[in-house]
Enzyme design. Structure first.
Site, PDB file in Angstrom:
ATOM      1  N   GLN A  89       0.832  -1.195   0.000  1.00 52.86           N
ATOM      2  CA  GLN A  89       0.000   0.000   0.000  1.00 52.86           C
ATOM      3  C   GLN A  89       0.872   1.252   0.000  1.00 52.86           C
ATOM      4  O   GLN A  89       0.355   2.360  -0.116  1.00 52.86           O
ATOM      5  CB  GLN A  89      -0.903   0.002   1.238  1.00 52.86           C
ATOM      6  CG  GLN A  89      -1.922  -1.135   1.258  1.00 52.86           C
ATOM      7  CD  GLN A  89      -2.686  -1.188   2.571  1.00 52.86           C
ATOM      8  OE1 GLN A  89      -2.221  -1.780   3.539  1.00 52.86           O
ATOM      9  NE2 GLN A  89      -3.845  -0.562   2.610  1.00 52.86           N
ATOM     10  N   HIS A 109      -1.059   1.382  -4.637  1.00 52.55           N
ATOM     11  CA  HIS A 109      -1.358   2.810  -4.646  1.00 52.55           C
ATOM     12  C   HIS A 109      -0.365   3.606  -5.485  1.00 52.55           C
ATOM     13  O   HIS A 109      -0.244   4.823  -5.326  1.00 52.55           O
ATOM     14  CB  HIS A 109      -1.404   3.331  -3.208  1.00 52.55           C
ATOM     15  CG  HIS A 109      -2.501   2.709  -2.400  1.00 52.55           C
ATOM     16  ND1 HIS A 109      -2.480   2.614  -1.019  1.00 52.55           N
ATOM     17  CD2 HIS A 109      -3.664   2.113  -2.785  1.00 52.55           C
ATOM     18  CE1 HIS A 109      -3.584   2.008  -0.595  1.00 52.55           C
ATOM     19  NE2 HIS A 109      -4.298   1.679  -1.648  1.00 52.55           N
ATOM     20  N   CYS A 145       2.138  17.772 -23.344  1.00 51.05           N
ATOM     21  CA  CYS A 145       0.875  18.365 -23.791  1.00 51.05           C
ATOM     22  C   CYS A 145       0.442  19.583 -22.986  1.00 51.05           C
ATOM     23  O   CYS A 145      -0.577  20.201 -23.319  1.00 51.05           O
ATOM     24  CB  CYS A 145      -0.234  17.314 -23.759  1.00 51.05           C
ATOM     25  SG  CYS A 145      -0.820  16.918 -22.089  1.00 51.05           S
TER      26      CYS A 145
END
EC number: 2.3.1.286
Length: 240
Positions: A89, A109, A145
């Site tokens: 986690q 995560h 971008c």
């Protein structure tokens, strides 16, 4: 050979100087406002939240942290020839820094060591992004971008990567020993992996300072400090 699955939570990294978030002295309990810095909707909507988030990342304890005895014990178990898979986690990358092959670590995560664009999903290193922050960019944009950059972690309000979760469920079903270490086992769906493993016949061991919802299912519950308890436990598994 016995497949050992290890679900690691924040408690395994506290000895490395990384504070936990949900424990009695956790970050979220001390400063509930800090949770906004890692909440997806707040992050996208508010440039000030993003600026504060980048400053938090810049000064995070992760960058000076070193693997501790518990991380090294997992590596020792893997090097003993025991099949090991870590489901973590944590986003600190300390299992890999300790020497565990990346292919044997499932990061539920995500990772704080990379950044991703919320628009085009281009990925680059956190180090590069933090260099831009140090150079004066308060909220660096995607170089590809121009979109909003974020840590390659799963923020509150985001879904886990379904492929990583599916792989974790496969490991939980296949393992013969499942060790939940340093996790409150309160955050779903990660916590449910302990139950899935037990339902499929695995020996469930919980190593955590505080009680968890899965203690009653466990074959063994260890309340001793992780830095000493986990190395002893894993050495015993390697020997058996």
């Amino acid at each position: 050979m016995t497949l050992v699955a290890i679900l690691s939570g924040a408690g395994i990294s506290t000895d490395s100087g990384i504070p936990d978030y949900r424990g009695p002295n956790g970050v979220w309990r001390k400063d509930p406002e800090a949770e906004k810095l890692v909440t997806y909707d707040f992050y996208l909507a508010d440039p000030e939240i993003r600026r504060r988030s980048w400053q938090m990342r810049r000064t995070a304890s992760t960058w000076n942290a070193e693997p501790n005895a518990a991380h090294r014990a997992v590596v020792d178990l893997e090097r003993s020839g025991t099949p090991v898979r870590v489901i973590t986690q944590n986003v600190d990358g300390l299992h890999q820094l300790a020497g565990l092959p990346a292919r044997k670590v499932l990061e539920l995560h995500g990772t704080a060591r990379a950044v991703t664009c919320t628009r085009c999903h281009a990925r680059s290193s956190m180090g590069e992004a933090l260099e831009r922050v140090e150079a004066g960019e308060a909220d660096p944009a995607c170089a590809v971008c121009g979109g909003i950059l974020k840590a390659a972690t799963v923020m509150f309000g985001e879904r886990l990567d379904p492929r990583v979760l599916a792989d974790a469920m496969t490991v939980a079903k296949a393992c013969e020993v499942f060790v939940a270490v340093g996790s409150t086992l309160q955050v779903q769906p990660a916590a449910s992996l302990a139950g899935i493993a037990a339902e499929h016949g695995a020996r469930l061991i919980v190593v955590n300072a505080e009680p968890t919802p899965y203690d009653e299912l466990a074959d063994e519950v260890v309340r001793e400090p992780i830095g000493t308890a986990l190395p002893r436990l894993l050495a015993g598994l390697a020997a058996s």
